[in-house]
Write an enzyme that holds these catalytic residues in place. Structure first.
Site, PDB file in Angstrom:
ATOM      1  N   CYS A   1      77.014  80.430   2.630  1.00  9.84           N
ATOM      2  CA  CYS A   1      76.282  81.909   2.450  1.00  9.84           C
ATOM      3  C   CYS A   1      77.287  82.736   3.397  1.00  9.84           C
ATOM      4  O   CYS A   1      78.339  82.841   3.369  1.00  9.84           O
ATOM      5  CB  CYS A   1      74.961  81.833   2.819  1.00  9.84           C
ATOM      6  SG  CYS A   1      73.861  83.292   2.677  1.00  9.84           S
ATOM      7  N   LEU A   2      76.605  83.703   4.254  1.00  7.76           N
ATOM      8  CA  LEU A   2      77.365  84.265   5.270  1.00  7.76           C
ATOM      9  C   LEU A   2      78.239  83.692   5.983  1.00  7.76           C
ATOM     10  O   LEU A   2      79.297  84.414   6.462  1.00  7.76           O
ATOM     11  CB  LEU A   2      76.211  85.211   6.089  1.00  7.76           C
ATOM     12  CG  LEU A   2      76.752  86.164   6.867  1.00  7.76           C
ATOM     13  CD1 LEU A   2      77.618  87.332   6.253  1.00  7.76           C
ATOM     14  CD2 LEU A   2      75.556  86.834   7.598  1.00  7.76           C
TER      15      LEU A   2
END
Length: 605
Positions: A337-338
């Site tokens: 993800c991030l």
């Protein structure tokens, strides 16, 4: 090794102020410097109060969207005629269905695939079916009404469709006890006890919302016991993260260690849930030395933390520690993800500096281009970002409930309304699951970092536009030469797979791409043995021509089962072979074990 996050060196970072803010004075789109106004703090304070009252949502953005839609609709008599015809056709379909006495008649309108509000068989019987069909007909009409109009901004069309859907959801017949056959059936069977229990649930949830308190994790789902319980030790800590080294489970391990960079919008243990579905436990059991970053849960005092801090004092500091424990070996870097986005930024920066310490790079449900970043773009424009910046300027971070509400409204049918019916009208308790406990264990986002993330990546898409600077110089993803393994998930509404797929457009390295079934979390936590698991697989050699996502999907190789064994074999193929497991930490280099996994930062609230 840095013990405290260094002052940001990135060209995207801003200097700290009296109250932290992402941007003090920045250039306008035409290059002119914006002036500092003497009473701007008063304006920001007022907007911060408004933002808290609205849950962080800028009403201006949505009023502007409705105004744009209404103006263009008023100048489109052809579309108005089409909508009149659509309304008439939907009404005729409802009448025809109501007068059809055949028990096998197919209803003219069907719920969307992710809408489970009408799953109960009672919705297929009169009069409930007509109420359901009437609601779905209205939903169909509004979907057509908020479709793209010539001249209407696409983002405004998306916002009006989103708001129309939210308004319709409030009047769904499934929300009203007298109209919902499932509630009527449960109330009759329980003699009304379900409503009493539901009222108690509502009172308890309301009190928790007001006081911002959380229930402890249920027995069997405690962090460090049932969850995040793969054995290991914290061998490095600074103000930003703890680094966990997991205890080997095999006599030999692959020479190259694995460093996992999770997102800091969540706790790391999504990748170390229960023992049977823990990615960490799986990798360690397959003969890999695994290191995991466990980010801190930032407070208002850490509002100044920037994206550069997460790169320099986070990923790079962790890489230095791994290299000290396993010297003279490259590292398999994994980002989720991030965490995958910051890993891609780190890898491009290292490539620019001729730093070749990565043996491979794995990006899981991670975006590098944000032009098609899905429904989160509904909440990202100049007005919305400025609104959030002012709120974070005041409180120092984006708080957990504010983020949770955003993710919930994107799938409000299931995450808000269906749950409310189950809990408040059916009187059912939420069944504890490892994923559910993790979802409730939310974190905060530091003000400066989140502003840079929203503005620099989501709003301005600098990373793939050649305008993202690290330490004053622009980086380019095409400089990355380490082989990449990129995973996207089919039903991801946070990082849509076609957006994740764009990694192939902006890199030239050897790249394996996997599209797996499931969503943003369930597609990644996809342990072997799940009978519903499947994925598409392809390999692109370095320097090969780009193939678009639709053509790729048509030609990719379908495979049954979990993608984890495929990835494990790929990592092994990029390694140099088995060796004896390394020691835990490196005391002679200042990396003595500090405490047992899962450490202390994971317990920060």
């Amino acid at each position: 090794m840095p013990g405290k996050p260094a002052k940001p060196k990135s060209g995207t970072a801003a200097e700290p102020q009296t109250k932290p803010a992402a941007v003090a004075a920045r250039a306008t789109p035409h290059g002119a410097q914006r002036r500092e106004h003497p009473h701007q703090d008063l304006d920001r304070g007022v907007r911060a109060v408004m933002a808290r009252l609205s849950g962080g949502v800028s009403t201006h953005s949505f009023i502007e969207a409705w105004t744009d839609w209404a103006f263009h609709m008023s100048n489109s008599p052809g579309r108005q005629l089409e909508l009149y015809e659509n309304a008439r056709q939907n009404a005729l379909k409802l009448v025809a269905h109501a007068t059809n006495t055949s028990p096998d008649a197919t209803p003219p309108f069907a719920p969307k695939p992710y809408d489970h509000r009408f799953n109960h068989p009672g919705w297929q019987k009169p009069p409930f079916q007509m109420w359901q069909q009437g609601f779905l007909a209205a939903q169909d009409w509004w979907d057509n009404a908020t479709d793209y109009l010539r001249g209407l901004k696409p983002e405004d069309a998306d916002r009006t469709r989103f708001m129309a859907r939210q308004l319709l959801d409030t009047v769904s017949p499934s929300n009203f006890p007298a109209l919902n056959p499932e509630i009527i059936e449960a109330t009759t069977a329980a003699g009304g006890r379900n409503l009493t229990q539901g009222a108690a649930h509502f009172a308890r949830d309301f009190l928790k919302t007001v006081t911002q308190t959380h229930d402890p994790a249920p027995e069997g789902f405690r962090v460090g016991q049932g969850l995040a319980c793969t054995p290991g030790e914290v061998i490095f800590r600074n103000d930003l993260f703890e680094l966990i080294q997991y205890t080997p489970q095999t006599g030999t391990v692959q020479a190259e260690p694995v460093l996992i960079v999770p997102a800091w919008i969540m706790k790391y243990y999504i990748l170390d849930l229960s023992p049977h579905n823990s990615m960490v436990n799986y990798l360690v059991g397959q003969g890999f030395t695994v290191f995991m970053i466990s980010w801190c849960n930032p407070t208002a005092e850490q509002a100044h933390l920037s994206l550069e801090d997460y790169r320099h004092s986070g990923v790079m500091a962790a890489l230095d520690a791994v290299n000290a424990i396993v010297p003279d070996r490259k590292v398999h870097a994994v980002g989720y993800c991030l965490g995958g986005t910051i890993l891609a930024i780190t890898a491009a920066t290292m490539a620019r500096e001729r730093d070749e310490r990565f043996a491979s790079i794995t990006l899981m449900a991670a975006q590098v281009d944000f032009a098609e970043a899905g429904e989160l773009l509904l909440f990202v424009d100049e007005s919305q970002v400025a609104f959030l910046e002012d709120m974070m300027w005041d409180q120092g971070y984006l708080d957990r409930p504010q983020m949770a509400r955003t993710f919930s409204t994107i799938r409000s049918e299931d995450l808000i309304w269906s749950r409310a019916v189950r809990r408040y009208f059916l009187g059912q308790d939420d069944l504890p699951t490892d994923m559910g406990v993790w979802v409730a264990d939310t974190t905060r986002m530091p003000a400066q970092m989140h502003s840079q993330y929203l503005r620099g990546l989501f709003l301005e898409n600098r990373l793939t536009a050649g305008r993202f600077a690290v330490e004053g110089r622009v980086i380019a993803l095409k400089d990355i030469s380490a082989p990449m393994f990129v995973i996207a998930t089919e039903t991801d509404h946070i990082a849509p797979w076609r957006s994740v797929y764009k990694t192939q457009l902006f890199t030239d390295c050897d790249l394996t791409f996997v599209l797996t079934g499931g969503g943003h979390n369930s597609g990644i936590v996809n342990e072997p043995g799940n009978p519903r698991s499947h994925y598409l697989w392809s390999h692109r050699p370095a320097g090969a021509f780009y193939v678009g996502p639709d053509d790729w999907q048509a030609k990719a190789t379908p495979r049954k089962g979990s993608w984890w064994p495929e990835w494990k074999d790929w990592l092994a193929g990029k390694s140099t072979g088995p060796v004896a497991p390394p020691a835990s930490g490196a005391p002679d280099k200042g990396l003595a074990p500090i405490t047992a996994a899962p450490g202390t930062y994971v317990f920060q609230t």
